[in-house]
Design an enzyme around this catalytic site. Structure first.
Site, PDB file in Angstrom:
ATOM      1  N   HIS A  56       1.348  -1.227  -0.101  1.00 59.40           N
ATOM      2  CA  HIS A  56      -0.349  -0.302  -0.088  1.00 59.40           C
ATOM      3  C   HIS A  56       0.908   1.164  -0.202  1.00 59.40           C
ATOM      4  CE1 HIS A  56      -3.001  -2.382   1.710  1.00 59.40           C
ATOM      5  NE2 HIS A  56      -3.488  -2.299   0.463  1.00 59.40           N
ATOM      6  N   GLU A  59       1.835   3.822   3.222  1.00 56.90           N
ATOM      7  CA  GLU A  59       1.637   2.541   4.116  1.00 56.90           C
ATOM      8  C   GLU A  59       3.463   3.385   4.572  1.00 56.90           C
ATOM      9  OE1 GLU A  59      -1.878   0.819   4.563  1.00 56.90           O
ATOM     10  OE2 GLU A  59       0.231  -0.341   4.746  1.00 56.90           O
ATOM     11  N   HIS A 147       3.135  -3.053   6.760  1.00 51.56           N
ATOM     12  CA  HIS A 147       1.693  -2.335   6.262  1.00 51.56           C
ATOM     13  C   HIS A 147       2.177  -1.027   7.963  1.00 51.56           C
ATOM     14  CE1 HIS A 147       0.219  -4.679   2.861  1.00 51.56           C
ATOM     15  NE2 HIS A 147       1.070  -5.054   3.196  1.00 51.56           N
ATOM     16  N   GLU A 211       1.223  -4.756  10.961  1.00 49.64           N
ATOM     17  CA  GLU A 211       0.814  -3.610  10.640  1.00 49.64           C
ATOM     18  C   GLU A 211       2.143  -3.227  11.065  1.00 49.64           C
ATOM     19  OE1 GLU A 211      -1.761  -2.573   9.066  1.00 49.64           O
ATOM     20  OE2 GLU A 211      -2.631  -4.541   8.453  1.00 49.64           O
TER      21      GLU A 211
END
Ligand SMILES: [Zn+2]
Length: 332
Positions: A56, A59, A147, A211
């Site tokens: 992404h 990010e 991410h 994450e």
């Protein structure tokens, strides 16, 4: 680390890193734009590791983190204990500061049929490179896809481990997460087409999506909150892939269902700025979708990635519950 070095790395330009690697005995090879293969210096490499960032494009903290770790690796002369593949995935989206340009890249592994736009072609290219990298690998295979979340989280860093029965060594992967002091692990449901799920399914790699913090402007990243993850990654590169299992520290969860938006008239029963891992009690309404309502089925049910603003047919949240089962990966 200088901002322009981070920006160069984010653009898939490894030219500042390569002389350092060559001098420290680590052989570098650029396989494609944004794809760097680094060959282990250890006589017996501990395994093969894929580190990916920028799936992404907005990010950015993991991009800055990996740029820093690789720069250190290039100059510290300690060598490399693993076969390493570095992927800066969605270069046009990173350049545009957007999650994606045409299609969410992290739903395209593998791409189905003729996928329109840059992301489909990039996914196809990355699938081929990753299958080859793991196909010739000896020993352990590991993929960490890094991410950041759109919104803050009650657990600022966490891992999503795809439920793929073919993937081995999930326990060891979880042990690494505990060493990295990740406060939460989420076991996802099967059948997703994320990058890490692809590595688990098609390449039998132990794989996870990490994450790490929330979205930030590239080059203005606060890496201090990621220090324990960074040092665990550094150890992995210098000393080998996975430490011995330790006492489980992270809270474990498993995904139980997705909330999918079917109607224009859709609302989540949450404040717009509610964090990831927000909790519902049993019977509490989670969402209203036209005439249909979603309710929490047990106490302590939590929501990940809540977003009422998604397109019709898209995921508006993932419901998770605490997981205490002994078997980390079902093999049935
Ligand atoms: Zn992401």
């Amino acid at each position: 680390m200088e901002q322009r070095e981070i920006l160069a790395f984010a653009g898939g330009d490894f030219s500042r890193l390569i002389p350092g690697f060559a001098a420290s005995g680590v052989r570098p090879e650029v396989l494609a734009p944004g794809v760097l293969r680094l060959f282990a210096t250890a006589a017996r490499p501990a395994g093969s590791l894929l580190l990916s960032v920028g799936v992404h494009g907005d990010e950015t903290a993991p991009i800055a983190l990996l740029a820093e770790i690789l720069t250190e690796l290039a100059i510290d002369g300690h060598g490399l204990a693993v076969e390493l593949l570095v992927v800066v995935a969605n270069l046009p989206a990173i350049a545009a500061g957007k999650r994606f340009l045409h299609t969410d890249l992290n739903r395209l592994f593998p791409p189905e049929g003729k996928q329109a736009g840059d992301e489909g072609e990039r996914a196809r290219e990355l699938c081929g490179l990753v299958e080859h990298f793991f196909g010739v690998a000896r020993g352990r295979r590991l993929h960490l896809d890094l991410h950041s979340t759109i919104r803050p989280s009650l657990f600022p860093c966490f891992a999503i481990i795809p439920h793929e029965p073919a993937a081995p060594e999930a326990r060891l992967l979880c042990a690494w997460m505990d060493h990295a002091e990740l406060p939460a692990l989420v076991f996802s449901q099967g059948g997703t087409r994320t990058f890490s799920a692809f590595s688990a399914r098609a390449c039998a790699a132990a794989a996870a999506t990490l994450e790490l913090g929330t979205r930030e402007v590239l080059g203005h990243n606060r890496l201090a909150p990621l220090a324990t993850v960074a040092s665990a990654l550094r150890r992995m590169l210098r000393e080998g892939l996975l430490p011995p299992p330790t006492e489980a520290r992270a809270q474990r969860f498993r995904a139980v269902r997705e909330i999918v938006r079917r109607n224009r008239d859709f609302a989540l029963n949450l404040p717009p700025d509610a964090p990831n891992f927000s909790t519902f009690s049993r019977g509490e309404r989670i969402a209203s979708d036209g005439m249909e309502h979603y309710f929490a089925q047990e106490d302590g049910e939590r929501i990940l990635f809540p977003n009422a603003d998604v397109a019709l047919g898209a995921r508006a949240g993932v419901m998770i519950v605490p997981f205490t089962g002994a078997a980390l990966v079902s093999r049935d």
